[in-house]
Design an enzyme around this catalytic site. Structure first.
Site, PDB file in Angstrom:
ATOM      1  N   ARG A 277      54.632  38.808  52.089  1.00  0.00           N
ATOM      2  CA  ARG A 277      54.585  39.853  51.050  1.00  0.00           C
ATOM      3  C   ARG A 277      55.646  39.565  49.988  1.00  0.00           C
ATOM      4  NH1 ARG A 277      57.160  44.348  51.816  1.00  0.00           N
ATOM      5  NH2 ARG A 277      56.569  44.585  53.994  1.00  0.00           N
TER       6      ARG A 277
ATOM      7  N   TYR B 143      40.078  49.371  28.901  1.00  0.00           N
ATOM      8  CA  TYR B 143      39.303  49.234  30.135  1.00  0.00           C
ATOM      9  C   TYR B 143      39.339  50.558  30.909  1.00  0.00           C
ATOM     10  CZ  TYR B 143      38.292  47.994  34.945  1.00  0.00           C
ATOM     11  OH  TYR B 143      37.783  47.985  36.215  1.00  0.00           O
TER      12      TYR B 143
ATOM     13  N   ASP C  11      47.467  43.427  27.533  1.00  0.00           N
ATOM     14  CA  ASP C  11      46.444  43.005  28.486  1.00  0.00           C
ATOM     15  C   ASP C  11      45.691  41.843  27.824  1.00  0.00           C
ATOM     16  OD1 ASP C  11      44.125  42.661  30.013  1.00  0.00           O
ATOM     17  OD2 ASP C  11      44.126  44.752  30.662  1.00  0.00           O
TER      18      ASP C  11
ATOM     19  N   LYS D 291      38.923  37.571  35.982  1.00  0.00           N
ATOM     20  CA  LYS D 291      37.977  37.264  34.916  1.00  0.00           C
ATOM     21  C   LYS D 291      38.062  35.775  34.534  1.00  0.00           C
ATOM     22  CE  LYS D 291      36.985  41.530  35.347  1.00  0.00           C
ATOM     23  NZ  LYS D 291      38.097  42.381  35.475  1.00  0.00           N
TER      24      LYS D 291
HETATM   25  C1  PLP Z   1      40.742  44.231  30.373  1.00  0.00           C
HETATM   26  C2  PLP Z   1      40.857  44.503  31.845  1.00  0.00           C
HETATM   27  N1  PLP Z   1      42.063  44.777  32.365  1.00  0.00           N
HETATM   28  C3  PLP Z   1      42.220  45.011  33.685  1.00  0.00           C
HETATM   29  C4  PLP Z   1      41.149  45.020  34.552  1.00  0.00           C
HETATM   30  C5  PLP Z   1      41.353  45.313  36.021  1.00  0.00           C
HETATM   31  O1  PLP Z   1      41.359  44.137  36.767  1.00  0.00           O
HETATM   32  P1  PLP Z   1      40.839  43.987  38.276  1.00  0.00           P
HETATM   33  O2  PLP Z   1      39.388  44.333  38.289  1.00  0.00           O
HETATM   34  O3  PLP Z   1      41.152  42.566  38.599  1.00  0.00           O
HETATM   35  O4  PLP Z   1      41.646  44.944  39.095  1.00  0.00           O
HETATM   36  C6  PLP Z   1      39.874  44.728  34.052  1.00  0.00           C
HETATM   37  C7  PLP Z   1      38.700  44.717  34.958  1.00  0.00           C
HETATM   38  O5  PLP Z   1      37.573  44.730  34.537  1.00  0.00           O
HETATM   39  C8  PLP Z   1      39.737  44.466  32.662  1.00  0.00           C
HETATM   40  O6  PLP Z   1      38.528  44.192  32.116  1.00  0.00           O
END
Ligand code: PLP
Length: 387
Positions: free
Chosen positions: A53, A105, A177, A202
């Site tokens: 961890r 998101y 992000d 992604k």
């Molecule tokens: C722009 C964006 N940020 C964060 C996330 C969250 O990531 P995760 O699905 O890996 O938890 C997503 C998921 O679709 C996303 O599109």
């Protein structure tokens, strides 16, 4: 983990940063150290790892690699993008105020409102495509500006440099992000951002086979606190998932080039189709923030969204079931093309009135354009639209 300094081109860094042949065997690929704990020769004497961890060599390799790709010194990897977002927000205290985009998101919106508001954090969601709006939303207790660009799913562009400047002046942290753009297209830390966050699920992973997140920074104090939260809250990725993400980064530059090329072709095709009302693609000169996108991105990304004429939600939903190569699924950034309907899928957690107010219409369809042959993708959309 502290990264190597950036001295080489993106492709070289992607393939080599944080990757040494295994000291024990010479294995070229980073081994999957599938272990929860590590032998100690005396109490508290070990080879740098005591419990997975807190740290694991496969994770270290990934963290070094991602830090180097983002021109950052430090990276903490998490078991999902949401895990990374959760850790970053935990840098704040009750009473702190956060400014975020109004079409971010849905999961980020959900954790802000449904989890962190309960702990006394305050959030305002605004259209961040104008720096004036960001300035106007500042409060004396603003401690974080949360930037997503290009935004999901409206593909608005936020001027990172400008927003980071506003944050700095206000004594707030700027978080970017960078999931949609990836470090290949955009380097938020170099534009003044304090922290970059990724859903590595992604484009970084790139093959729709892993859930993983990361937070990257150049700031020693932020990094120390993030590592502490990573270890304390425990949302860490397993070694196998780190291995998969590392395998993904090795071809990130190649995949992104094709994603961008295909997305442009698909966007142009859709813009010329009589059933399509509006196409959102940051690479169009008509995009309201095209100039900013051109300045801060190497290319315009692999995401395209569009609405249909007559604003009929049933027609939009039906269309998403008629494509044969584009698969109807959440997520994005994999080699395969995906289609989705944000209002009923990824962004269903946004109340309808919030969704419509932020411009996310009922017929909006989002495409994650993959790396297949562009002609096949356009033909697939044509047959679905013409049905
Ligand atoms: C722009 C964006 N940020 C964060 C996330 C969250 O990531 P995760 O699905 O890996 O938890 C997503 C998921 O679709 C996303 O599109």
């Amino acid at each position: 983990m502290k990264s190597e300094r950036k001295t080489r081109g993106f492709g070289t860094i992607a393939i080599h940063a944080g990757q040494e042949p295994d000291a024990a065997t010479g294995a070229i690929m980073t081994p999957i150290y599938q272990t929860s704990t590590f032998a100690q020769s005396e109490p508290a004497v070990h080879k740098g790892y005591d419990y997975s961890r807190a740290g694991n060599p496969t994770r270290t390799a990934l963290e070094k690699n991602l830090a180097a790709l983002e021109d950052g010194k430090y990276c903490a990897a998490f078991s999902s993008g949401m895990g990374a977002i959760d850790a970053i927000v935990k840098l704040l205290k009750a009473g702190d105020h956060v400014i975020a985009g109004n079409d971010l998101y849905g999961g980020t919106y959900r954790i802000f409102v449904k989890v962190f508001e309960q702990f006394g954090l305050k959030f305002d969601f605004i259209d961040m495509s104008s720096a004036r709006n960001v300035k106007a939303a500042l409060k004396p207790n603003t401690k974080m500006i949360w930037i997503e660009t290009p935004t999901n799913p409206l593909l608005r562009i936020v001027d990172i440099e400008e927003a980071a400047k506003i944050a700095k002046k206000a004594g707030a942290l700027s978080v970017v992000d960078n999931t949609f753009a990836t470090p290949f297209l955009q380097k938020p830390l170099s534009l003044g951002g304090d922290i970059v966050v990724h859903s590595a699920t992604k484009y970084i992973g790139g093959h729709s086979d892993v859930i993983l997140g990361a937070a990257i920074t150049n700031d020693d104090a932020i990094a120390e606190r993030l590592y502490f939260i990573q270890k304390s809250s425990g949302a860490v990725p397993g070694p196998f998932d780190c291995f998969l993400a590392l395998r993904g980064t090795k071809t990130l530059h190649l995949r992104m080039e094709r994603h961008c090329e295909n997305a442009r072709k698909v966007a142009e095709f859709l813009a010329s189709h009589p059933k399509v009302e509006k196409v959102r693609f940051p690479g169009f000169k008509t995009h309201p923030n095209y100039e900013i996108a051109k300045r801060q991105m190497r290319d315009f990304g692999g995401m395209v969204s569009f609405t249909l004429k007559n604003d009929d939600i049933r027609a939009a939903k039906k269309l998403t079931t008629l494509t044969k190569i584009f698969t109807l699924a959440e997520s994005l950034g994999g080699v395969e093309s995906l289609i989705e309907h944000p209002a009923s899928m990824t962004h269903a957690s946004l109340p309808r009135e919030v969704r419509l107010k932020s411009g996310l219409e009922d017929t909006l369809i989002r495409l994650s354009v993959g790396v297949e042959d562009a002609n096949d993708l356009m033909e697939d959309l044509a047959q679905a639209l013409d049905k």
